[in-house]
Design a protein around this motif. Structure first.
Motif, PDB file in Angstrom:
ATOM      1  N   LYS A  48     -56.590  -5.153  24.362  1.00 28.99           N
ATOM      2  CA  LYS A  48     -55.748  -6.381  24.154  1.00 28.99           C
ATOM      3  C   LYS A  48     -56.830  -6.663  22.961  1.00 28.99           C
ATOM      4  O   LYS A  48     -57.725  -6.130  21.821  1.00 28.99           O
ATOM      5  CB  LYS A  48     -55.763  -7.470  24.302  1.00 28.99           C
ATOM      6  CG  LYS A  48     -55.551  -7.495  25.785  1.00 28.99           C
ATOM      7  CD  LYS A  48     -53.941  -7.324  25.815  1.00 28.99           C
ATOM      8  CE  LYS A  48     -53.631  -7.498  27.631  1.00 28.99           C
ATOM      9  NZ  LYS A  48     -52.056  -7.524  27.450  1.00 28.99           N
ATOM     10  N   ARG A  71     -45.780  -1.869  17.088  1.00 28.56           N
ATOM     11  CA  ARG A  71     -44.930  -0.453  18.110  1.00 28.56           C
ATOM     12  C   ARG A  71     -47.079  -0.315  18.306  1.00 28.56           C
ATOM     13  O   ARG A  71     -47.203   0.007  19.730  1.00 28.56           O
ATOM     14  CB  ARG A  71     -44.859   0.280  17.613  1.00 28.56           C
ATOM     15  CG  ARG A  71     -44.476   1.551  18.408  1.00 28.56           C
ATOM     16  CD  ARG A  71     -43.732   2.573  17.790  1.00 28.56           C
ATOM     17  NE  ARG A  71     -44.961   3.332  16.242  1.00 28.56           N
ATOM     18  CZ  ARG A  71     -44.196   4.059  15.784  1.00 28.56           C
ATOM     19  NH1 ARG A  71     -43.057   4.262  15.789  1.00 28.56           N
ATOM     20  NH2 ARG A  71     -44.832   4.921  14.514  1.00 28.56           N
ATOM     21  N   ASP A 102     -51.516  -2.521  24.225  1.00 27.71           N
ATOM     22  CA  ASP A 102     -51.524  -4.204  25.075  1.00 27.71           C
ATOM     23  C   ASP A 102     -51.485  -3.506  26.837  1.00 27.71           C
ATOM     24  O   ASP A 102     -51.873  -4.041  27.679  1.00 27.71           O
ATOM     25  CB  ASP A 102     -50.488  -4.489  25.220  1.00 27.71           C
ATOM     26  CG  ASP A 102     -50.841  -5.237  23.984  1.00 27.71           C
ATOM     27  OD1 ASP A 102     -51.613  -5.051  23.448  1.00 27.71           O
ATOM     28  OD2 ASP A 102     -49.857  -6.257  23.220  1.00 27.71           O
ATOM     29  N   THR A 103     -50.633  -1.884  27.272  1.00 29.62           N
ATOM     30  CA  THR A 103     -50.722  -1.354  28.411  1.00 29.62           C
ATOM     31  C   THR A 103     -52.338  -0.567  28.358  1.00 29.62           C
ATOM     32  O   THR A 103     -52.116  -0.459  29.839  1.00 29.62           O
ATOM     33  CB  THR A 103     -49.717  -0.285  27.915  1.00 29.62           C
ATOM     34  OG1 THR A 103     -49.702   0.661  27.231  1.00 29.62           O
ATOM     35  CG2 THR A 103     -48.284  -1.019  27.809  1.00 29.62           C
ATOM     36  N   LEU A 104     -52.561  -0.339  27.854  1.00 25.89           N
ATOM     37  CA  LEU A 104     -53.696  -0.144  27.805  1.00 25.89           C
ATOM     38  C   LEU A 104     -55.425  -0.698  28.411  1.00 25.89           C
ATOM     39  O   LEU A 104     -56.146  -0.530  28.326  1.00 25.89           O
ATOM     40  CB  LEU A 104     -54.238   1.115  27.120  1.00 25.89           C
ATOM     41  CG  LEU A 104     -53.318   2.106  27.236  1.00 25.89           C
ATOM     42  CD1 LEU A 104     -54.052   3.416  25.738  1.00 25.89           C
ATOM     43  CD2 LEU A 104     -53.580   3.725  28.364  1.00 25.89           C
ATOM     44  N   ASP A 105     -54.470  -1.785  28.499  1.00 28.06           N
ATOM     45  CA  ASP A 105     -55.862  -3.124  28.614  1.00 28.06           C
ATOM     46  C   ASP A 105     -56.753  -3.188  27.241  1.00 28.06           C
ATOM     47  O   ASP A 105     -58.161  -3.513  26.762  1.00 28.06           O
ATOM     48  CB  ASP A 105     -56.812  -3.476  29.909  1.00 28.06           C
ATOM     49  CG  ASP A 105     -55.841  -3.195  30.644  1.00 28.06           C
ATOM     50  OD1 ASP A 105     -54.593  -4.210  30.493  1.00 28.06           O
ATOM     51  OD2 ASP A 105     -56.421  -2.695  32.094  1.00 28.06           O
ATOM     52  N   LYS A 133     -49.323  -1.761  18.723  1.00 32.48           N
ATOM     53  CA  LYS A 133     -50.022  -2.858  19.567  1.00 32.48           C
ATOM     54  C   LYS A 133     -49.260  -3.056  20.620  1.00 32.48           C
ATOM     55  O   LYS A 133     -50.241  -3.290  21.645  1.00 32.48           O
ATOM     56  CB  LYS A 133     -49.777  -4.705  18.515  1.00 32.48           C
ATOM     57  CG  LYS A 133     -50.331  -5.118  19.824  1.00 32.48           C
ATOM     58  CD  LYS A 133     -50.329  -7.158  18.950  1.00 32.48           C
ATOM     59  CE  LYS A 133     -51.144  -8.326  20.075  1.00 32.48           C
ATOM     60  NZ  LYS A 133     -51.271  -8.048  20.737  1.00 32.48           N
ATOM     61  N   MET A 134     -48.048  -2.860  21.289  1.00 27.81           N
ATOM     62  CA  MET A 134     -47.765  -2.886  22.132  1.00 27.81           C
ATOM     63  C   MET A 134     -48.117  -1.641  23.186  1.00 27.81           C
ATOM     64  O   MET A 134     -48.385  -1.573  24.448  1.00 27.81           O
ATOM     65  CB  MET A 134     -45.640  -2.466  21.912  1.00 27.81           C
ATOM     66  CG  MET A 134     -45.241  -3.260  21.694  1.00 27.81           C
ATOM     67  SD  MET A 134     -43.888  -3.717  21.856  1.00 27.81           S
ATOM     68  CE  MET A 134     -43.163  -1.725  21.157  1.00 27.81           C
ATOM     69  N   GLN A 135     -48.356  -0.741  22.249  1.00 22.83           N
ATOM     70  CA  GLN A 135     -48.571   0.908  23.106  1.00 22.83           C
ATOM     71  C   GLN A 135     -50.638   0.490  23.886  1.00 22.83           C
ATOM     72  O   GLN A 135     -50.442   0.900  25.000  1.00 22.83           O
ATOM     73  CB  GLN A 135     -49.105   2.235  22.282  1.00 22.83           C
ATOM     74  CG  GLN A 135     -47.892   3.037  21.931  1.00 22.83           C
ATOM     75  CD  GLN A 135     -48.012   3.926  21.056  1.00 22.83           C
ATOM     76  OE1 GLN A 135     -48.978   3.777  20.050  1.00 22.83           O
ATOM     77  NE2 GLN A 135     -47.207   4.847  21.290  1.00 22.83           N
ATOM     78  N   THR A 140     -53.501   6.644  21.631  1.00 21.63           N
ATOM     79  CA  THR A 140     -52.162   6.446  21.622  1.00 21.63           C
ATOM     80  C   THR A 140     -51.179   7.012  20.466  1.00 21.63           C
ATOM     81  O   THR A 140     -50.329   7.032  19.923  1.00 21.63           O
ATOM     82  CB  THR A 140     -52.317   4.366  21.446  1.00 21.63           C
ATOM     83  OG1 THR A 140     -53.127   4.701  20.313  1.00 21.63           O
ATOM     84  CG2 THR A 140     -52.543   4.110  22.323  1.00 21.63           C
TER      85      THR A 140
END
Length: 179
Positions: free
Chosen positions: A64, A53, A59-62, A55-57, A110
Motif C-alpha cells: 500500500k 496502473r 495494492d494486490t501485493l499489500d 499502484k493497482m499492481q 511488478t
C-alpha cells in the motif's frame, strides 16, 4: 555542481555546432501551439495512468502506497532512464521504498511483470502483422530482394527462433537453479 553545469554547456555547444540557431525561433513562431498543448495534455495523462496502473499492481501485493508518491517515483524513474537506460526501473523502486516503505522486491517484481507483458504484447503485435514486419526487415534492413532464402522460409525461421528462445530460457533457468 558548477563543473557539471559547464560540462553540460560544453556538450550543448558541441551538439549545436554548425546549426542555424535563428531557424529555431522561426520554427517556434510557426508552430501550432494547439497541437503542442494537446500533446502535453495526453503525455501527462499517460504518465498519471501509468502511476495508477502501478499502484493497482502493488495494492494486490499489500504494498500500500499513496498515489502521489508513486507518481513521483515513476517520474524519477523516467529521469534516471535519461541518464542510464533501464536504470529508471531500479530507481523508481528505490524511491518508492524511501517515500512509502514498499519493499524493493515487491515493486521490482511488478516492474518485471510490466516488462514481460510489454514484450509479450509487442511479440503478439508482430505476429499478427507479420507480413508487414517481414517486408520491413527484408526491404529496409536486408537491402531488398537479395535474401530469397529468408523470404521463402520465413515461417520455419520464425518457428525456429521461438523454439530456440524457449530452449535458451529453459537452459538459463536450469543453470540458475530455478524450476
Amino acid at each position: 555542481m558548477p563543473c557539471s553545469c559547464w560540462f553540460r554547456g560544453l556538450l550543448m555547444v558541441y551538439a549545436l555546432r554548425g546549426q542555424d540557431i535563428s531557424r529555431v525561433g522561426l520554427y517556434l513562431r510557426k508552430a501550432n501551439y494547439f497541437w503542442m498543448g494537446l500533446t502535453v495534455v495526453f503525455s501527462v495523462l499517460g504518465y498519471l495512468s501509468r502511476a495508477y496502473r502501478w499502484k493497482m499492481q502493488l495494492d494486490t501485493l499489500d504494498g500500500k502506497a499513496a498515489y502521489w508518491p508513486m507518481c513521483h517515483a515513476l517520474m524519477v524513474g523516467y529521469l534516471a532512464n535519461l541518464v542510464v537506460p533501464r536504470m529508471g526501473e531500479v530507481a523508481r523502486c528505490s524511491v518508492l521504498r524511501r517515500t512509502s516503505g514498499v519493499p524493493v522486491g515487491a515493486s521490482l517484481g511488478t516492474v518485471i511483470a510490466e516488462r514481460v507483458i510489454d514484450v509479450s504484447v509487442l511479440g503478439a503485435t508482430l505476429l499478427l502483422n507479420f507480413e508487414t514486419f517481414w517486408g520491413l526487415v527484408v526491404g529496409k534492413l536486408l537491402d531488398g530482394g537479395s535474401y530469397h532464402f529468408l523470404t521463402r522460409h520465413r515461417t520455419s525461421l520464425l518457428a525456429a527462433a521461438v523454439i530456440g528462445g524457449a530452449v535458451l530460457t529453459l537452459a538459463c533457468r536450469r543453470l540458475a537453479g530455478c524450476r
